[in-house]
Design an enzyme around this catalytic site. Structure first.
Site, PDB file in Angstrom:
ATOM      1  N   HIS A 363       0.831  -1.203   0.000  1.00 60.91           N
ATOM      2  CA  HIS A 363       0.000   0.000   0.000  1.00 60.91           C
ATOM      3  C   HIS A 363       0.864   1.250   0.000  1.00 60.91           C
ATOM      4  O   HIS A 363       0.610   2.204  -0.742  1.00 60.91           O
ATOM      5  CB  HIS A 363      -0.910  -0.014   1.231  1.00 60.91           C
ATOM      6  CG  HIS A 363      -1.725   1.246   1.376  1.00 60.91           C
ATOM      7  ND1 HIS A 363      -2.767   1.565   0.547  1.00 60.91           N
ATOM      8  CD2 HIS A 363      -1.625   2.268   2.278  1.00 60.91           C
ATOM      9  CE1 HIS A 363      -3.293   2.729   0.923  1.00 60.91           C
ATOM     10  NE2 HIS A 363      -2.609   3.171   1.959  1.00 60.91           N
ATOM     11  N   HIS A 368       0.147   7.607  -3.003  1.00 66.56           N
ATOM     12  CA  HIS A 368       0.787   8.888  -2.693  1.00 66.56           C
ATOM     13  C   HIS A 368       0.688   9.193  -1.210  1.00 66.56           C
ATOM     14  O   HIS A 368       0.995  10.302  -0.789  1.00 66.56           O
ATOM     15  CB  HIS A 368       0.120  10.016  -3.494  1.00 66.56           C
ATOM     16  CG  HIS A 368       0.439   9.940  -4.948  1.00 66.56           C
ATOM     17  ND1 HIS A 368      -0.108  10.801  -5.854  1.00 66.56           N
ATOM     18  CD2 HIS A 368       1.236   9.115  -5.658  1.00 66.56           C
ATOM     19  CE1 HIS A 368       0.340  10.519  -7.072  1.00 66.56           C
ATOM     20  NE2 HIS A 368       1.161   9.486  -6.971  1.00 66.56           N
ATOM     21  N   HIS A 552      24.362  18.298  -3.806  1.00 69.73           N
ATOM     22  CA  HIS A 552      24.892  19.118  -2.713  1.00 69.73           C
ATOM     23  C   HIS A 552      23.822  20.040  -2.152  1.00 69.73           C
ATOM     24  O   HIS A 552      23.713  20.222  -0.940  1.00 69.73           O
ATOM     25  CB  HIS A 552      26.080  19.935  -3.208  1.00 69.73           C
ATOM     26  CG  HIS A 552      26.700  20.789  -2.149  1.00 69.73           C
ATOM     27  ND1 HIS A 552      26.404  22.121  -2.021  1.00 69.73           N
ATOM     28  CD2 HIS A 552      27.567  20.508  -1.146  1.00 69.73           C
ATOM     29  CE1 HIS A 552      27.078  22.629  -1.000  1.00 69.73           C
ATOM     30  NE2 HIS A 552      27.784  21.667  -0.454  1.00 69.73           N
ATOM     31  N   ASN A 556      22.695  19.984   1.738  1.00 68.71           N
ATOM     32  CA  ASN A 556      23.400  21.063   2.417  1.00 68.71           C
ATOM     33  C   ASN A 556      22.518  22.257   2.750  1.00 68.71           C
ATOM     34  O   ASN A 556      22.451  22.681   3.902  1.00 68.71           O
ATOM     35  CB  ASN A 556      24.585  21.535   1.569  1.00 68.71           C
ATOM     36  CG  ASN A 556      25.382  22.627   2.255  1.00 68.71           C
ATOM     37  OD1 ASN A 556      26.136  22.362   3.188  1.00 68.71           O
ATOM     38  ND2 ASN A 556      25.229  23.864   1.809  1.00 68.71           N
ATOM     39  N   ILE A 707      29.749  22.401 -17.555  1.00 72.95           N
ATOM     40  CA  ILE A 707      30.604  22.254 -18.733  1.00 72.95           C
ATOM     41  C   ILE A 707      30.645  23.595 -19.460  1.00 72.95           C
ATOM     42  O   ILE A 707      29.611  24.154 -19.751  1.00 72.95           O
ATOM     43  CB  ILE A 707      30.048  21.167 -19.668  1.00 72.95           C
ATOM     44  CG1 ILE A 707      30.199  19.802 -19.006  1.00 72.95           C
ATOM     45  CG2 ILE A 707      30.781  21.162 -20.987  1.00 72.95           C
ATOM     46  CD1 ILE A 707      29.792  18.662 -19.885  1.00 72.95           C
TER      47      ILE A 707
END
Length: 707
Positions: A363, A368, A552, A556, A707
């Site tokens: 269940h 939800h 992080h 954090n 990047i």
């Protein structure tokens, strides 16, 4: 071929504040026919002090237009450099084997400097050496405060830190001294371009000053409370530390701190001084108690925080066929640590619902509904009878040893972290044991969720979450997908096939350095990507970006939100649960608040810990978030710019979906919970109203890696 030198005369009066930049105009003499398109700029500093170069822009290059050299670096007086002067390349990207021949010697020299090939140290501020070393400077053996070396041994495996090249200690030749120069100073070398800028440094200096003041105030408490020194007597006593309960420091302590007025900038002091110039202890109200001072005590909220709190990455599924769960610890060292919760215990707690364990789990996994936890109810029923539960209550156990250790100045011997959130001098050694089982590939969010048993792969390769209302996983996967797509799009521009990846000498050297130096103790593990394919490059880069940004942020920046109120997330348990029938048990029944507070973190360490997590949870006002760039001239490649624009649009769509799910009418109970804190820790863009939910400045996911 070099052009003629152009000079810029810098007037210090052009800098009205330390945060404002100045723009200078000058002319280069350059022969386009003979010298071609400029690819790099050499910068020499003939001043007495260093200066910061942001960008150098050539506005009118015949037949080419504008060329930008993005420097973003400090340049020291030329006489300091014993190698070639500073060189900055244009923002035109290309693979190493495509670099114009005249630039190759400059690039090779730059890499030698960055690797420190000819510089053994000790490194000075102007050095730009990025080299690894073991953690051999956590203690101070010469002062009688030694610590084991972490890294470089089977006993204490550890990731590497930034090398400093300082001398060894007199007492222990394996340890590096933190004291350098005369007079002796405590020096942590960080490459100058990685050091906080003036604005960010001032922000953190403010919080460090506040932490210092709080620690002095905690010392005062011993003198102020003779009956229960260093202890909170009630939750009201804890609440007095926040906002409306601000406490003026005593006169003698205020006098002690007054000398700071002469050495700390006035603007910095304004943030920790009252209007009448008295230091005060004042913490912002943590979000977990802002609207309701008691909702954190409910089982529903306790369970929700495992999925959407400050550390949602430790929850894992029990084995499908094994119940009760068994410990993997060596029984010869740790005795029998198998769980003593049985199906009978659980079913006894579920008599009202009339469910079996299997029915409840089924269940829970397929609805939800909030995790109204049978394990918590069972734990509370059994904790006084079973020794395994006397070690650490999950409420204040699971925030230890998570993902990142913070700045070295906080984690050294006797540092703030060691004295508050770690287990004293043993804490860092214990993190070494955690690292022993670390696996880079499992840091990717999908692999992490699968490992913890909260997700599985369908036959078509898609990921299926087994907990539908798991905010960290739901939001995280959306952000992970955006990151992965962005990395794939970007890499495809430059790497047409796997051979291009294998032929990129700098890429291969970087990956070898990461694996064999940065993680030297784990370098021989088979799980390391070989970096021979575009797919491995994409997955590895996406994982690094995920770790440095969203992951992080999740563990954090919510620390103060939840752990800023110590009773909700204590850092330690000082004594076991009392047994029924004992005097301590009767005291617990009569004075539950007081006895609970005597069990968790004591008052002085709580104050220091609150100040620490406030510092760690804070954002400075110049953060750069996912989907943003601190410079619009980061590349001249239009394909890359377009790919990044698509990345930004995906993140905005993710944010919109997060806002919709956080709405109380969405049906997702774990998004806010009884304490009414919308899950915004993974907001991927700066427009989210995270500040309203944390009690400290916060806006989203800092773009620590990109990047």
């Amino acid at each position: 071929m070099l052009g003629q030198e152009a000079c810029v005369h810098i007037n210090s009066e052009l800098h009205p504040t330390p945060y404002e930049a100045s723009t200078f105009s000058f002319e280069f003499i350059w022969d386009m026919k003979k010298q071609g398109v400029p690819g790099a700029v050499i910068v020499k500093n003939y001043c007495d002090e260093e200066f910061f170069v942001n960008t150098i822009t050539l506005d009118i290059v015949p037949g080419y237009g504008t060329i930008v050299f993005t420097a973003e670096s400090w340049v020291y007086p030329d006489e300091i450099y014993d190698h070639l002067p500073r060189v900055f390349f244009s923002n035109q990207p290309y693979l190493p084997n495509q670099m114009p021949a005249p630039l190759v010697p400059y690039r090779e020299e730059e890499l030698r400097n960055l690797r420190g090939d000819d510089n053994p140290g000790p490194y000075k501020d102007h050095d730009r050496v990025y080299r690894y070393d073991v953690y051999n400077d956590l203690g101070e053996p010469d002062s009688g405060n030694p610590r084991p070396v972490l890294g470089g041994s089977d006993e204490h495996p550890y990731p590497r830190r930034c090398r400093t090249g300082r001398r060894r200690t007199n007492t222990d030749p394996d340890s590096e001294s933190r004291n350098v120069g005369f007079p002796l100073t405590n020096h942590f070398y960080v490459p100058r371009d990685e050091v906080f800028n003036d604005r960010k440094k001032a922000y953190f200096d403010t919080n460090n000053l506040k932490l210092y003041i709080m620690q002095k105030y905690a010392t005062f408490l011993l003198h102020a409370d003779q009956q229960t020194p260093f202890e909170f007597d009630s939750f009201a006593d804890v609440l007095s530390l926040y906002d409306e309960g601000s406490i003026n420091l005593p006169g003698w302590l205020n006098t002690f701190l007054q000398p700071l007025l002469g050495i700390i900038p006035f603007k910095l002091l304004q943030q920790v001084l009252t209007p009448d110039s008295e230091f005060i202890l004042k913490f912002p109200m943590p979000a977990v108690i802002r609207e309701d001072k008691t909702a954190w005590q409910t089982d529903e909220e306790f369970a929700r925080e495992m999925l959407a709190g400050t550390n949602p990455v430790v929850i894992r599924r029990l084995g499908e066929t094994e119940f009760p769960p068994k410990s993997k610890l060596d029984t010869s060292k740790y005795h029998n640590q198998n769980s003593r919760i049985t199906a009978a215990h659980v079913e006894k707690c579920l008599e009202v619902e009339g469910l079996t364990v299997e029915q409840l789990v089924s269940h829970w996994l397929n609805t939800h509904a909030v995790m109204e936890p049978f394990a918590i109810a069972t734990h509370r029923q059994l904790s006084v009878a079973h020794p395994i539960h006397k070690l650490l209550h999950p409420h204040y156990r699971d925030n230890l040893f998570i993902n990142a250790l913070g700045r070295q100045s906080l984690i050294n011997a006797g540092g703030s972290s060691e004295n508050t959130v770690f287990l004293g001098k043993y804490g860092l050694s214990m993190t070494s044991e955690v690292y022993r089982n670390w696996n880079f590939t499992e840091q990717a969010l999908p692999e992490d969720l699968i490992k913890r048993g909260v997700a599985k792969r369908r036959s078509n390769g898609e990921l299926e979450l087994l907990i539908k209302d798991y905010p960290y996983a739901v939001d995280g996967l959306a952000i992970w997908s955006a990151i992965e797509t962005w990395v794939r799009d970007y890499c495809a521009i430059y790497y047409a096939d796997d051979a291009a990846v294998q032929g990129d000498a700098e890429l291969q050297s970087w990956w070898k350095d990461v694996r064999e130096e940065g993680h030297g103790d784990l370098k021989d593990h088979k799980w390391w990507p070989e970096m021979k394919t575009v797919a491995e490059l994409v997955q590895s880069c996406a994982t690094i970006i995920w770790i440095a940004s969203a992951l992080h942020a999740a563990v954090n920046f919510g620390q103060y939100m939840y752990a800023g109120y110590v009773p909700n997330r204590p850092s330690v348990s000082r004594r076991p649960m009392p047994k029924p029938g004992t005097d301590l048990y009767r005291e617990l029944e009569l004075h539950p608040e007081k006895e609970f507070l005597l069990t968790i973190t004591k008052q002085d360490l709580s104050i220091a810990g609150i100040a620490l997590v406030e510092l760690l949870s804070s954002h400075s006002d110049d953060e750069v978030y996912l989907g943003q760039r601190d410079s619009p001239n980061w590349t001249s490649d239009l394909d890359a710019m377009n790919a990044f624009d698509r990345f930004r649009e995906r993140l905005l769509e993710v944010e919109k979906n997060i806002v919709a799910k956080n709405d109380k009418g969405s049906g997702f109970k774990n998004r806010t919970g009884p304490v009414n804190i919308p899950y915004n820790l993974l907001f991927p863009y700066a427009s989210g109203d995270a500040e309203a939910n944390t009690g400290v400045t916060g806006k989203g996911i800092p773009n620590s890696a990109s990047i």
